[in-house]
Scaffold this active site. Structure first.
Site, PDB file in Angstrom:
ATOM      1  N   LYS A 112       0.834  -1.199   0.000  1.00 49.65           N
ATOM      2  CA  LYS A 112       0.000   0.000   0.000  1.00 49.65           C
ATOM      3  C   LYS A 112       0.883   1.268   0.000  1.00 49.65           C
ATOM      4  CE  LYS A 112      -3.848  -2.392   2.299  1.00 49.65           C
ATOM      5  NZ  LYS A 112      -4.723  -2.455   3.518  1.00 49.65           N
TER       6      LYS A 112
ATOM      7  N   TYR B  10     -12.409  -3.049  -3.522  1.00 50.64           N
ATOM      8  CA  TYR B  10     -12.992  -3.113  -2.173  1.00 50.64           C
ATOM      9  C   TYR B  10     -14.513  -3.114  -2.219  1.00 50.64           C
ATOM     10  CZ  TYR B  10      -8.426  -2.309   0.104  1.00 50.64           C
ATOM     11  OH  TYR B  10      -7.140  -2.419   0.577  1.00 50.64           O
TER      12      TYR B  10
ATOM     13  N   ARG C 254      -1.575 -14.671   3.528  1.00 45.50           N
ATOM     14  CA  ARG C 254      -2.261 -14.011   4.648  1.00 45.50           C
ATOM     15  C   ARG C 254      -1.500 -14.224   5.962  1.00 45.50           C
ATOM     16  NH1 ARG C 254      -6.895 -10.714   3.738  1.00 45.50           N
ATOM     17  NH2 ARG C 254      -7.872 -11.599   5.592  1.00 45.50           N
TER      18      ARG C 254
ATOM     19  N   ASN D 265      -1.827  -0.177   7.371  1.00 48.03           N
ATOM     20  CA  ASN D 265      -1.326  -1.530   7.622  1.00 48.03           C
ATOM     21  C   ASN D 265      -0.480  -2.106   6.488  1.00 48.03           C
ATOM     22  OD1 ASN D 265      -3.461  -2.051   5.937  1.00 48.03           O
ATOM     23  ND2 ASN D 265      -4.477  -3.536   7.280  1.00 48.03           N
TER      24      ASN D 265
ATOM     25  N   HIS E 276      -1.731  -5.409   1.355  1.00 45.52           N
ATOM     26  CA  HIS E 276      -2.981  -6.137   1.086  1.00 45.52           C
ATOM     27  C   HIS E 276      -2.658  -7.537   0.587  1.00 45.52           C
ATOM     28  CE1 HIS E 276      -6.740  -7.374  -0.790  1.00 45.52           C
ATOM     29  NE2 HIS E 276      -5.988  -7.746  -1.814  1.00 45.52           N
TER      30      HIS E 276
ATOM     31  N   GLU F 142      -9.105 -10.309  -8.163  1.00 40.46           N
ATOM     32  CA  GLU F 142      -8.209  -9.167  -7.976  1.00 40.46           C
ATOM     33  C   GLU F 142      -7.088  -9.150  -9.016  1.00 40.46           C
ATOM     34  OE1 GLU F 142      -9.030  -8.683  -3.167  1.00 40.46           O
ATOM     35  OE2 GLU F 142      -7.145  -9.581  -3.825  1.00 40.46           O
TER      36      GLU F 142
HETATM   37  P1  GTP Z   1      -6.543  -6.403   3.022  1.00 40.18           P
HETATM   38  O1  GTP Z   1      -5.505  -7.463   2.835  1.00 40.18           O
HETATM   39  O2  GTP Z   1      -5.998  -5.008   2.878  1.00 40.18           O
HETATM   40  O3  GTP Z   1      -7.796  -6.650   2.212  1.00 40.18           O
HETATM   41  O4  GTP Z   1      -6.939  -6.479   4.555  1.00 40.18           O
HETATM   42  P2  GTP Z   1      -7.867  -7.544   5.259  1.00 40.18           P
HETATM   43  O5  GTP Z   1      -8.409  -8.541   4.277  1.00 40.18           O
HETATM   44  O6  GTP Z   1      -7.090  -8.048   6.413  1.00 40.18           O
HETATM   45  O7  GTP Z   1      -9.046  -6.626   5.784  1.00 40.18           O
HETATM   46  P3  GTP Z   1     -10.392  -6.170   5.018  1.00 40.18           P
HETATM   47  O8  GTP Z   1     -10.420  -6.692   3.630  1.00 40.18           O
HETATM   48  O9  GTP Z   1     -11.524  -6.461   5.916  1.00 40.18           O
HETATM   49  O10 GTP Z   1     -10.189  -4.598   4.991  1.00 40.18           O
HETATM   50  C1  GTP Z   1      -9.444  -3.978   3.963  1.00 40.18           C
HETATM   51  C2  GTP Z   1      -8.622  -2.867   4.559  1.00 40.18           C
HETATM   52  O11 GTP Z   1      -9.497  -1.890   5.091  1.00 40.18           O
HETATM   53  C3  GTP Z   1      -7.747  -3.272   5.738  1.00 40.18           C
HETATM   54  O12 GTP Z   1      -6.499  -3.802   5.362  1.00 40.18           O
HETATM   55  C4  GTP Z   1      -7.576  -1.946   6.460  1.00 40.18           C
HETATM   56  O13 GTP Z   1      -6.582  -1.134   5.836  1.00 40.18           O
HETATM   57  C5  GTP Z   1      -8.923  -1.309   6.254  1.00 40.18           C
HETATM   58  N1  GTP Z   1      -9.798  -1.595   7.386  1.00 40.18           N
HETATM   59  C6  GTP Z   1     -10.467  -2.749   7.632  1.00 40.18           C
HETATM   60  N2  GTP Z   1     -11.169  -2.647   8.769  1.00 40.18           N
HETATM   61  C7  GTP Z   1     -10.957  -1.395   9.231  1.00 40.18           C
HETATM   62  C8  GTP Z   1     -11.418  -0.676  10.367  1.00 40.18           C
HETATM   63  O14 GTP Z   1     -12.197  -1.177  11.188  1.00 40.18           O
HETATM   64  N3  GTP Z   1     -10.951   0.605  10.496  1.00 40.18           N
HETATM   65  C9  GTP Z   1     -10.090   1.169   9.598  1.00 40.18           C
HETATM   66  N4  GTP Z   1      -9.667   2.427   9.790  1.00 40.18           N
HETATM   67  N5  GTP Z   1      -9.645   0.520   8.523  1.00 40.18           N
HETATM   68  C10 GTP Z   1     -10.064  -0.746   8.352  1.00 40.18           C
HETATM   69 MG    MG Z   2      -9.352  -8.004   2.503  1.00 43.82          MG
END
Ligand code: GTP
Ligand code: MG
Length: 149
Positions: free
Chosen positions: A9, A49, A85, A112, A115, A126
């Site tokens: 990212k 997303y 992951r 974070n 992705h 994706e």
């Molecule tokens: P990715 O690998 O980035 O897809 O992360 P993930 O699969 O572990 O999480 P998810 O797909 O649910 O969310 C995508 C991204 O949204 C996360 O990596 C975070 O950067 C952001 N995100 C998810 N949940 C939250 C939240 O509760 N608060 C905030 N600020 N950001 C969030």
């Molecule tokens: Mg995700």
């Protein structure tokens, strides 16, 4: 064999973490099949997303992902989606174990660093969103026999 989509990212790119992150996937034995530095547009990110569009954090997620270039990559290997992951760590870096990318390099969920696709189906979707077919490079890794039994 299985493929996954991994993207460093904008914070990871700006913080100089491209090298250390790619090294972890290489050293594990996964094969790089595509890589590009790209500044994503809003349309692509809304598709990427699409499950998160209704979440309260979606606007901040969108501006985070639009804040600079992303390093988009595709990796291939046995169980690479799930193992990817594991290498990333938990979504919330504060819940990520040391030794994972987020556990070693991040603090906030909204910064974070990386992705990773969450299933084989998501990975294929994706990869299709971020790459053209001809950008996926087909080659045989010379290390295969040293990595796979
Ligand atoms: P990715 O690998 O980035 O897809 O992360 P993930 O699969 O572990 O999480 P998810 O797909 O649910 O969310 C995508 C991204 O949204 C996360 O990596 C975070 O950067 C952001 N995100 C998810 N949940 C939250 C939240 O509760 N608060 C905030 N600020 N950001 C969030
Ligand atoms: Mg995700």
């Amino acid at each position: 064999t299985e493929r996954t989509f991994i993207a460093i990212k904008p914070d990871g790119v700006q913080r100089g973490l491209i090298g250390p992150i790619l090294t972890r996937f290489e050293q594990r034995g996964f094969k790089l099949v595509a890589l590009k530095l790209t500044w994503a547009n809003e349309g692509l990110l809304r598709q990427h997303y699409e499950d998160l569009q209704e979440k309260p954090f979606f606007p901040s997620l969108l501006s985070y992902m639009l804040s600079g270039p992303v390093l988009a990559t595709v990796w291939e290997g046995k169980d690479v989606v799930k193992q990817g992951r594991v290498i990333l760590g938990a979504t919330n870096p504060l819940a990520s174990a040391p030794g994972t990318i987020r556990g070693d390099f991040a603090i906030d969920m909204g910064r974070n660093v990386i992705h990773g696709s969450d299933s084989v189906e998501t990975a294929n979707r994706e990869i299709g969103l971020w790459f053209k077919n001809e950008e996926l490079v087909d080659y045989k890794s010379a290390l295969n026999a040293w990595i796979y039994e």
